[in-house]
Scaffold this motif. Structure first.
Motif, PDB file in Angstrom:
ATOM      1  N   GLY A 171      39.028 -40.163 -73.195  1.00 22.37           N
ATOM      2  CA  GLY A 171      40.129 -40.830 -72.523  1.00 22.37           C
ATOM      3  C   GLY A 171      40.780 -39.980 -71.448  1.00 22.37           C
ATOM      4  O   GLY A 171      41.422 -40.503 -70.555  1.00 22.37           O
ATOM      5  N   LEU A 172      40.606 -38.675 -71.550  1.00 22.35           N
ATOM      6  CA  LEU A 172      41.172 -37.750 -70.574  1.00 22.35           C
ATOM      7  C   LEU A 172      40.087 -37.213 -69.651  1.00 22.35           C
ATOM      8  O   LEU A 172      40.266 -37.108 -68.453  1.00 22.35           O
ATOM      9  CB  LEU A 172      41.875 -36.597 -71.290  1.00 22.35           C
ATOM     10  N   ASN A 173      38.945 -36.886 -70.241  1.00 22.63           N
ATOM     11  CA  ASN A 173      37.784 -36.392 -69.492  1.00 22.63           C
ATOM     12  C   ASN A 173      36.620 -37.341 -69.717  1.00 22.63           C
ATOM     13  O   ASN A 173      36.360 -37.753 -70.854  1.00 22.63           O
ATOM     14  CB  ASN A 173      37.402 -34.985 -69.976  1.00 22.63           C
ATOM     15  N   HIS A 174      35.925 -37.677 -68.626  1.00 20.69           N
ATOM     16  CA  HIS A 174      34.800 -38.599 -68.697  1.00 20.69           C
ATOM     17  C   HIS A 174      33.578 -37.898 -68.092  1.00 20.69           C
ATOM     18  O   HIS A 174      33.686 -37.286 -67.033  1.00 20.69           O
ATOM     19  CB  HIS A 174      35.063 -39.875 -67.894  1.00 20.69           C
ATOM     20  N   TYR A 175      32.446 -38.036 -68.768  1.00 19.58           N
ATOM     21  CA  TYR A 175      31.193 -37.463 -68.274  1.00 19.58           C
ATOM     22  C   TYR A 175      30.151 -38.572 -68.247  1.00 19.58           C
ATOM     23  O   TYR A 175      30.061 -39.372 -69.185  1.00 19.58           O
ATOM     24  CB  TYR A 175      30.727 -36.320 -69.178  1.00 19.58           C
ATOM     25  N   TYR A 176      29.382 -38.601 -67.164  1.00 22.67           N
ATOM     26  CA  TYR A 176      28.379 -39.649 -66.953  1.00 22.67           C
ATOM     27  C   TYR A 176      27.040 -38.989 -66.670  1.00 22.67           C
ATOM     28  O   TYR A 176      26.972 -38.038 -65.895  1.00 22.67           O
ATOM     29  CB  TYR A 176      28.755 -40.516 -65.750  1.00 22.67           C
ATOM     30  N   CYS A 177      25.980 -39.518 -67.276  1.00 22.68           N
ATOM     31  CA  CYS A 177      24.637 -38.982 -67.061  1.00 22.68           C
ATOM     32  C   CYS A 177      23.657 -40.118 -66.831  1.00 22.68           C
ATOM     33  O   CYS A 177      23.826 -41.210 -67.366  1.00 22.68           O
ATOM     34  CB  CYS A 177      24.146 -38.216 -68.295  1.00 22.68           C
ATOM     35  N   GLN A 178      22.630 -39.812 -66.064  1.00 23.01           N
ATOM     36  CA  GLN A 178      21.506 -40.737 -65.901  1.00 23.01           C
ATOM     37  C   GLN A 178      20.284 -40.052 -66.488  1.00 23.01           C
ATOM     38  O   GLN A 178      20.006 -38.885 -66.185  1.00 23.01           O
ATOM     39  CB  GLN A 178      21.269 -41.073 -64.436  1.00 23.01           C
ATOM     40  N   MET A 179      19.561 -40.780 -67.327  1.00 18.84           N
ATOM     41  CA  MET A 179      18.380 -40.227 -67.986  1.00 18.84           C
ATOM     42  C   MET A 179      17.173 -40.252 -67.049  1.00 18.84           C
ATOM     43  O   MET A 179      17.002 -41.188 -66.275  1.00 18.84           O
ATOM     44  CB  MET A 179      18.045 -41.040 -69.248  1.00 18.84           C
ATOM     45  N   ASP A 180      16.367 -39.222 -67.155  1.00 14.03           N
ATOM     46  CA  ASP A 180      15.057 -39.182 -66.510  1.00 14.03           C
ATOM     47  C   ASP A 180      14.056 -38.966 -67.637  1.00 14.03           C
ATOM     48  O   ASP A 180      13.865 -37.844 -68.103  1.00 14.03           O
ATOM     49  CB  ASP A 180      14.993 -38.045 -65.487  1.00 14.03           C
ATOM     50  N   PHE A 181      13.473 -40.067 -68.113  1.00 14.06           N
ATOM     51  CA  PHE A 181      12.610 -39.995 -69.290  1.00 14.06           C
ATOM     52  C   PHE A 181      11.302 -39.273 -69.006  1.00 14.06           C
ATOM     53  O   PHE A 181      10.758 -38.616 -69.883  1.00 14.06           O
ATOM     54  CB  PHE A 181      12.357 -41.396 -69.861  1.00 14.06           C
ATOM     55  N   LYS A 182      10.801 -39.371 -67.772  1.00 14.38           N
ATOM     56  CA  LYS A 182       9.549 -38.676 -67.433  1.00 14.38           C
ATOM     57  C   LYS A 182       9.736 -37.170 -67.485  1.00 14.38           C
ATOM     58  O   LYS A 182       8.911 -36.439 -68.021  1.00 14.38           O
ATOM     59  CB  LYS A 182       9.055 -39.100 -66.049  1.00 14.38           C
ATOM     60  N   ALA A 183      10.826 -36.685 -66.908  1.00 16.78           N
ATOM     61  CA  ALA A 183      11.096 -35.238 -66.881  1.00 16.78           C
ATOM     62  C   ALA A 183      11.813 -34.771 -68.153  1.00 16.78           C
ATOM     63  O   ALA A 183      12.034 -33.571 -68.326  1.00 16.78           O
ATOM     64  CB  ALA A 183      11.931 -34.890 -65.659  1.00 16.78           C
ATOM     65  N   GLU A 184      12.174 -35.729 -69.024  1.00 16.06           N
ATOM     66  CA  GLU A 184      12.883 -35.431 -70.268  1.00 16.06           C
ATOM     67  C   GLU A 184      14.158 -34.619 -70.021  1.00 16.06           C
ATOM     68  O   GLU A 184      14.389 -33.568 -70.631  1.00 16.06           O
ATOM     69  CB  GLU A 184      11.970 -34.725 -71.270  1.00 16.06           C
ATOM     70  N   CYS A 185      14.976 -35.129 -69.083  1.00 14.69           N
ATOM     71  CA  CYS A 185      16.238 -34.464 -68.796  1.00 14.69           C
ATOM     72  C   CYS A 185      17.236 -35.515 -68.331  1.00 14.69           C
ATOM     73  O   CYS A 185      16.908 -36.691 -68.230  1.00 14.69           O
ATOM     74  CB  CYS A 185      16.062 -33.383 -67.735  1.00 14.69           C
ATOM     75  N   TYR A 186      18.450 -35.085 -68.074  1.00 12.22           N
ATOM     76  CA  TYR A 186      19.454 -35.993 -67.529  1.00 12.22           C
ATOM     77  C   TYR A 186      20.191 -35.308 -66.403  1.00 12.22           C
ATOM     78  O   TYR A 186      20.239 -34.091 -66.297  1.00 12.22           O
ATOM     79  CB  TYR A 186      20.422 -36.508 -68.600  1.00 12.22           C
ATOM     80  N   THR A 187      20.733 -36.143 -65.523  1.00 14.28           N
ATOM     81  CA  THR A 187      21.477 -35.675 -64.366  1.00 14.28           C
ATOM     82  C   THR A 187      22.912 -36.159 -64.501  1.00 14.28           C
ATOM     83  O   THR A 187      23.141 -37.336 -64.799  1.00 14.28           O
ATOM     84  CB  THR A 187      20.871 -36.272 -63.072  1.00 14.28           C
ATOM     85  N   PHE A 188      23.863 -35.268 -64.275  1.00 11.23           N
ATOM     86  CA  PHE A 188      25.269 -35.686 -64.303  1.00 11.23           C
ATOM     87  C   PHE A 188      25.595 -36.481 -63.046  1.00 11.23           C
ATOM     88  O   PHE A 188      25.120 -36.165 -61.961  1.00 11.23           O
ATOM     89  CB  PHE A 188      26.198 -34.468 -64.426  1.00 11.23           C
ATOM     90  N   LEU A 189      26.396 -37.519 -63.211  1.00  7.57           N
ATOM     91  CA  LEU A 189      26.822 -38.391 -62.116  1.00  7.57           C
ATOM     92  C   LEU A 189      28.332 -38.341 -61.992  1.00  7.57           C
ATOM     93  O   LEU A 189      29.034 -37.946 -62.923  1.00  7.57           O
ATOM     94  CB  LEU A 189      26.412 -39.841 -62.422  1.00  7.57           C
ATOM     95  N   LYS A 190      28.846 -38.806 -60.843  1.00  7.10           N
ATOM     96  CA  LYS A 190      30.295 -38.904 -60.647  1.00  7.10           C
ATOM     97  C   LYS A 190      30.875 -40.110 -61.372  1.00  7.10           C
ATOM     98  O   LYS A 190      32.053 -40.131 -61.730  1.00  7.10           O
ATOM     99  CB  LYS A 190      30.625 -39.006 -59.165  1.00  7.10           C
ATOM    100  N   ASP A 191      30.053 -41.140 -61.608  1.00  6.10           N
ATOM    101  CA  ASP A 191      30.497 -42.369 -62.241  1.00  6.10           C
ATOM    102  C   ASP A 191      29.267 -43.160 -62.688  1.00  6.10           C
ATOM    103  O   ASP A 191      28.159 -42.842 -62.278  1.00  6.10           O
ATOM    104  CB  ASP A 191      31.323 -43.197 -61.242  1.00  6.10           C
ATOM    105  N   ILE A 192      29.482 -44.188 -63.483  1.00 11.74           N
ATOM    106  CA  ILE A 192      28.387 -45.086 -63.808  1.00 11.74           C
ATOM    107  C   ILE A 192      28.355 -46.200 -62.763  1.00 11.74           C
ATOM    108  O   ILE A 192      29.379 -46.506 -62.164  1.00 11.74           O
ATOM    109  CB  ILE A 192      28.524 -45.654 -65.239  1.00 11.74           C
ATOM    110  N   PRO A 193      27.187 -46.814 -62.576  1.00 13.42           N
ATOM    111  CA  PRO A 193      27.099 -47.842 -61.536  1.00 13.42           C
ATOM    112  C   PRO A 193      27.838 -49.121 -61.951  1.00 13.42           C
ATOM    113  O   PRO A 193      27.985 -49.416 -63.133  1.00 13.42           O
ATOM    114  CB  PRO A 193      25.599 -48.092 -61.420  1.00 13.42           C
ATOM    115  N   ASP A 194      28.266 -49.873 -60.935  1.00 17.12           N
ATOM    116  CA  ASP A 194      28.828 -51.197 -61.168  1.00 17.12           C
ATOM    117  C   ASP A 194      27.707 -52.129 -61.609  1.00 17.12           C
ATOM    118  O   ASP A 194      26.529 -51.877 -61.326  1.00 17.12           O
ATOM    119  CB  ASP A 194      29.444 -51.754 -59.880  1.00 17.12           C
ATOM    120  N   TYR A 195      28.074 -53.235 -62.247  1.00 15.80           N
ATOM    121  CA  TYR A 195      27.093 -54.244 -62.607  1.00 15.80           C
ATOM    122  C   TYR A 195      26.584 -54.911 -61.337  1.00 15.80           C
ATOM    123  O   TYR A 195      27.362 -55.228 -60.442  1.00 15.80           O
ATOM    124  CB  TYR A 195      27.709 -55.293 -63.534  1.00 15.80           C
ATOM    125  N   ILE A 196      25.291 -55.111 -61.271  1.00 11.74           N
ATOM    126  CA  ILE A 196      24.697 -55.710 -60.062  1.00 11.74           C
ATOM    127  C   ILE A 196      24.546 -57.207 -60.243  1.00 11.74           C
ATOM    128  O   ILE A 196      24.061 -57.683 -61.191  1.00 11.74           O
ATOM    129  CB  ILE A 196      23.326 -55.050 -59.749  1.00 11.74           C
TER     130      ILE A 196
END
Length: 147
Positions: free
Chosen positions: A122-147
């Motif tokens: 609620g105070l700190n938010h962390y967002y990641c996007q998975m890369d299943f091929k590379a078996e890692c994740y990347t931190f993002l500034k936010d999650i995407p809006d619904y398309i």
């Protein structure tokens, strides 16, 4: 309840037997207002109002099995095809976000295979996007809006 690092939303509350409850629009019922629930309900409003995710694609507090252990996720957002778009792990504001919090959501994701992960107290938010091929994740500034 404590002020959180979310936009201001309006909520429905009720008081019964000296316990305050908050209405959960996904579960369609009042739930006892605990600090973690306060974070979860604010996060749901971000997903619904800010990110425009449809209610029909959101699930709250369901059981899943991870290595024969019963666990409960906080919020899952599905894609229209039924695959999982996002897992959100909510903690009470007094609980710091640590490596063990990321380990917990990563463990859930071994079963769920979500594209995006969000961890918040609620105070700190962390967002990641998975890369299943590379078996890692990347931190993002936010999650995407619904398309």
């Amino acid at each position: 309840m404590q002020a959180l690092n979310f936009p201001k939303f309006s909520f429905r509350f009720k008081n019964s037997e000296n316990k305050v409850s908050i209405f959960d629009p996904i579960r369609k019922k009042f739930v006892i207002l605990q600090p973690e629930e306060w974070v979860r309900q604010n996060c749901l409003q971000v997903l619904l109002q800010e990110k425009k995710y449809p209610k029909s694609l959101i699930n709250v507090e369901k059981e899943l099995r991870v290595n024969d252990l019963k666990k409960r996720y906080d919020i899952v957002v599905y894609n229209p095809d039924g695959s999982i778009h996002l897992i959100v792990e909510c903690k009470a504001p007094s609980i710091p976000i640590t490596q063990s919090t990321f380990d917990q959501i990563a463990q859930y994701n071994l079963t769920l295979n979500a594209t995006y992960l969000m961890v918040t107290n609620g105070l700190n938010h962390y967002y990641c996007q998975m890369d299943f091929k590379a078996e890692c994740y990347t931190f993002l500034k936010d999650i995407p809006d619904y398309i």
